[in-house]
Design an enzyme around this catalytic site. Structure first.
Site, PDB file in Angstrom:
ATOM      1  N   GLU A  75       0.808  -1.107   0.035  1.00  0.00           N
ATOM      2  CA  GLU A  75      -0.034   0.151   0.145  1.00  0.00           C
ATOM      3  C   GLU A  75       1.123   1.224   0.010  1.00  0.00           C
ATOM      4  O   GLU A  75       1.680   1.515   0.976  1.00  0.00           O
ATOM      5  CB  GLU A  75      -0.858   0.045   1.410  1.00  0.00           C
ATOM      6  CG  GLU A  75      -2.191   0.835   1.088  1.00  0.00           C
ATOM      7  CD  GLU A  75      -1.839   2.240   1.447  1.00  0.00           C
ATOM      8  OE1 GLU A  75      -1.513   3.178   0.599  1.00  0.00           O
ATOM      9  OE2 GLU A  75      -1.456   2.584   2.733  1.00  0.00           O
ATOM     10  N   CYS A 122      -2.433   8.139   3.984  1.00  0.00           N
ATOM     11  CA  CYS A 122      -2.543   7.782   2.631  1.00  0.00           C
ATOM     12  C   CYS A 122      -3.729   8.182   2.199  1.00  0.00           C
ATOM     13  O   CYS A 122      -3.948   8.496   1.057  1.00  0.00           O
ATOM     14  CB  CYS A 122      -2.006   6.562   2.476  1.00  0.00           C
ATOM     15  SG  CYS A 122      -2.947   5.321   3.443  1.00  0.00           S
TER      16      CYS A 122
END
Length: 525
Positions: free
Chosen positions: A297, A331
């Protein structure tokens, strides 16, 4: 150890409830936890390799980003030699751990979740000191860690039970089955921004699936990762299953990524580091007999689209919350917004007003905005703010904030072109860019114009437009009429497209499959 499982039926998963700190008893409980944890700061933290606690001369010094005079911990740093020792320990442990029944492995996670729940505020307090989170952000992080453990424990039991959830076409005269077996030794490299939740989720998903783990925590937040490791030892997790090896990415990280016995690498962090791991892992080392699996990720450049039919007050509040929650260091943070021109000025004014109302201060006192993670991030974000002054109209913030730490004013730029650097590059800080679009379709096209694809949000009251957004906004997690941060385990499986990573969907039904391999067996009867 007590297992908390029922192999004939598991109670439905329910997310951990968040604590309301406006209640006096909850406020006092957190204050007591902060006092208790502060008394432990400054200690030495060793490596954990099997049953050994190893101290080294080379150290990582963790400091409080909100008070740079305060040392959180001095953490021993692994070398290549110690990384190899950890690998051999994990390989040995794997041979027995892989044979432990899934329900028993799940039992360790249930017990760890139970203990973490009992000490919830202490884990949150450490994040307040080490990561600069305010109380609600730290609380959400701890709650998510608990959720991950309980969710993955239930998922492992589900995967290990009968074939009902994975039906096979039956062949007369055969008993054919599909089972999920562990991969081997994995390297887990979690981020500093969710130093408990993502660390716990990545590590326990691998462990409950029957793998053994080499945990290399983020150098910014090793102390909170160490609290988790100590918890897993306390609940009796067999030695060698989880090994704690803080160290340099260039030395220890690269060494383990290229190691022939590494079976998988689970990583959360920047695009640049993720791509490097992917490239190194793709090379086959001498003696390697598998293709290494990468679970990555890698961040995002997320945004919110607002059309002229939207609830503008709600949209502006969501834009500000998405951009500045935990100082924009997520994020999933909404660092861009594209607004239809007929309501653009009104939304810009609302966003500026709400941003200017945010108070900045030390996180022990629970200010909405605290420090950014460290000196490197601080300097990088301030550089981007200077770039933004040449790319847009500054309407809020614009520089450093007061305090003995890495404090930056929440900053908003309006009238920013979609191709501007502050619209395209991941800043990972409290910087928001606003752009104008002629209509909702152009706004969605501007939103899609990025190499990332993690989260997004669309604000509208028109169902046909919502349907268009659901189809055409290209991201792994899309939200309608709400902020683009705040994914819940089991409810919003999390992971993104393009340069946002492998779309691994943490907290979803598919996630444990990434740490297992499917084995089909057929027996003549």
């Amino acid at each position: 150890m007590t297992t908390h499982t029922n192999t004939t039926g598991i109670s439905p998963f329910q997310n951990e409830a968040f604590v309301d700190f406006s209640q006096p008893e909850n406020k006092k409980a957190m204050e007591d936890a902060l006092t208790k944890v502060r008394a432990t700061l400054g200690k030495d933290i060793p490596l954990h390799i099997g049953g050994e606690k190893i101290t080294t001369e080379d150290r990582i010094v963790s400091i409080n980003p909100g008070n740079t005079d305060e040392v959180i911990a001095s953490v021993s740093k692994a070398s290549k030699e110690l990384a190899e020792k950890a690998m051999q320990t994990a390989l040995t442990a794997f041979e027995s751990w892989k044979r432990v029944p899934a329900a028993e492995r799940a039992g360790y996670l249930f017990r760890a979740a139970e203990l973490m729940r009992e000490r919830k505020h202490e884990f949150s307090a450490m994040m307040i000191f080490e990561a600069g989170k305010n109380w609600p952000e730290a609380e959400a992080d701890t709650a998510e860690a608990i959720d991950f453990m309980e969710y993955y424990a239930r998922e492992m039991i589900r995967l290990s039970e009968t074939n009902e959830h994975k039906p096979l076409t039956k062949v007369p005269g055969e008993d054919n089955k599909l089972s999920y077996i562990p991969l081997g030794v994995g390297v887990v490299i979690p981020p500093w921004n969710f130093p408990l939740a993502i660390c716990v989720g990545m590590a326990t998903a691998a462990i409950v699936s029957g793998n053994t783990v080499l945990l290399k925590p983020a150098s910014v937040t090793p102390a909170i990762a160490h609290m988790f490791v100590e918890l897993m030892e306390e609940i009796g997790l067999p030695t060698g299953v989880l090994n704690f090896i803080p160290g340099s990415g260039a030395e220890v990280g690269d060494y383990l990524t290229t190691h022939p016995k590494t079976r998988f690498i689970s990583f959360t962090g920047s695009k640049e580091v993720g791509l490097r791991i992917n490239r190194l892992a793709a090379e086959t080392a001498p003696g390697q007999i598998w293709i290494k699996r990468i679970v990555a990720e890698m961040g995002g450049k997320d945004g919110i689209v607002v059309d002229e039919t939207a609830d503008l007050e709600a949209a502006a509040s969501a834009i500000v919350a998405s951009a500045f929650g935990f100082q924009g260091q997520k994020c999933s943070a909404g660092s861009r917004a594209f607004i239809v021109e007929s309501v653009y000025d009104e939304v810009v004014e609302l966003v500026a007003e709400k941003t200017k109302a945010l108070r900045i201060g030390v996180q022990e006192e629970n200010f909405p905005i605290g420090p950014v993670s460290d000196k490197n991030a601080y300097e990088k974000i301030l550089e981007y703010i200077e770039i933004g002054k040449g790319e847009g109209r500054l309407i809020a913030g614009g520089g450093k904030a007061e305090g003995n730490g890495f404090y930056i004013q929440p900053t908003v730029f309006a009238d920013v072109d979609g191709k501007a650097r502050i619209m395209q590059e991941e800043i990972f800080g409290p910087v928001l860019a606003l752009g104008k679009a002629k209509d909702y379709k152009e706004a969605i096209a501007l939103y899609n114009d990025t190499e990332f694809g993690l989260t997004g949000a669309f604000f509208s009251k028109e169902e046909d437009r919502i349907a268009y957004a659901l189809e055409d906004m290209h991201c792994g997690n899309l939200y309608i009429n709400r902020k683009c941060t705040g994914a819940l385990v089991g409810a919003h499986p999390f992971g993104g497209f393009n340069m946002s990573g492998t779309d691994s969907k943490a907290g979803g039904h598919d996630y444990l499959l990434l740490f297992t391999q499917a084995k089909m067996t057929a027996r003549k009867i």
